[in-house]
Design a protein around this motif. Structure first.
Motif: not given
Lengths: 217, 217
Positions: A80, A83, A88, A94, A98, A101-102, A105, A107, A109-110, A114
């Motif tokens: 993440w 990513f 982004l 920074e 974030v 938290h990510l 998640i 999954s 597949k996610l 990714l």
DNA sequence: TTTAAAATTTAGACAAATCTAAAAATATGT
DNA sequence: ACATATTTTTAGATTTGTCTAAATTTTAAA
């Protein structure tokens, strides 16, 4: 597997040198900003579920199951982060919050898609290695800048301290991962290091040099 | 703002026709797979925090604050769904569950950069509109296929039911958003509809026709 | 080796979110 | 309109993760 359990497992992994050593209650309490008594409670629960080995008053170590969960979370966290930076436009100082938290998640597949989408990156924006889908971590033979010899040519490959403050110091001085630097001189009195980077000379203190990883060429 | 609170607010928004109408306790309980007594407890809490207006036995309505939170979550949910389909090769019947988790991540920068990265999409993979950063929702003048007149030419623009089963039915029959179709005949006996789509004729039951949105050309 | 300090655990309590069972309020049908 | 059904709320309990304060164990020092 609750959020709190996951966070404890991750903390134990990091504090125990990647899940290899025993970690004591107080260390966990400090890392997680909680009280030792809360840690004891949680450890009992993790022990029941066989994510840690625990003997009263003797600290904890991760089991294979616990380590697997930790490595998986770290994989997610670092993917993440890539990513956020690559896609982004986040700055490397920074992304941590974030990604915290990510990383929760769930999954398969996610995360595998990714990984593919990002081109199977091997390192996160701070130079930390990204475990592969099977949990394997490839490690690099990096050293701290403070350990580099005079006159050696190196590449910046990572940071030891990835706090916002340190990362912003590096930004301010134009030190980015991938940059080439040469160790010009090591001052014996305070162990500060004079380096040549971006065609300029720069003196960094030993504190800085102890937090920057380089790879000798 | 806890996870549970957010989920209740979202449910109240959807059940109350986008936060415009009063919702009763039992409806919330059913939607959230919980008991009416739990709903009452939570409603009291949301009312204290001024996210809903509540009078005992009279159901709840969202306040402006509550609606703002709901719309923001829906924005996040739908943007993530677009991301999953467009960038990570998810099918439209796989995205909802993962987006349910991603929608809770709190970072303004994350969501606005994601929006930008995706090219400011206006609709999610099921044809639902995506609120903009200020919470504004642009709505389309779509109708249900069951309401379309014989001989009209339409474009599929969305689904009413976005269950895995219905979406897979559409996939199986090659009905995708953006496809053009013509209403050939409406059978008065059972209200089934004969359409021409992808150069082929297809009969769909009234149940199907009531779950597919089209835009008349 | 005994004692003081530090680390850890236990006991008991609390807030959040849920539940069951019972009570109260509202709605409905004849 | 009034008895009954339905809906909603209350009361009291449970689980999770946390806390404080006290007790226990380990460690370190004199």
């Amino acid at each position: 597997m609750t959020l709190a359990e996951e966070n404890y497992i991750k903390a134990i992994y990091h504090l125990g040198f990647n899940g290899t050593e025993t970690v004591n209650t107080n260390a966990i309490a400090e890392a997680m900003n909680t009280k030792a008594s809360s840690v004891t409670d949680m450890i009992k629960k993790l022990s029941e579920k066989n994510f840690v080995d625990y003997k009263k008053y003797q600290g904890v170590t991760l089991t294979d199951d616990g380590r697997f969960i930790a490595v998986n979370m770290i994989r997610k966290h670092r993917l993440w982060e890539v990513f956020l930076v690559e896609k982004l436009n986040f700055n490397w100082d920074e992304v941590h919050e974030v990604a915290e938290h990510l990383e929760h998640i769930k999954s398969k597949k996610l995360i595998n898609q990714l990984d593919k989408f990002l081109g199977y990156p091997t390192h996160d924006p701070h130079g930390e290695p990204i475990p592969d889908a099977s949990g394997q971590i490839k490690k690099m033979d990096k050293i701290l800048l403070s350990e580099a010899l005079e006159n050696s040519s190196c590449i910046c490959v990572g940071v030891q301290d990835s706090s916002v403050e340190f990362l912003q110091y590096l930004d301010k001085n134009n030190i980015a991962l991938g940059a080439t630097l040469k160790v010009l001189q090591i001052e014996p009195f305070d162990n500060s290091v004079t380096i040549k980077i971006n065609e300029k000379e720069l003196v960094v203190s030993n504190v800085i040099a102890k937090n920057l990883y380089v790879k000798v060429q």
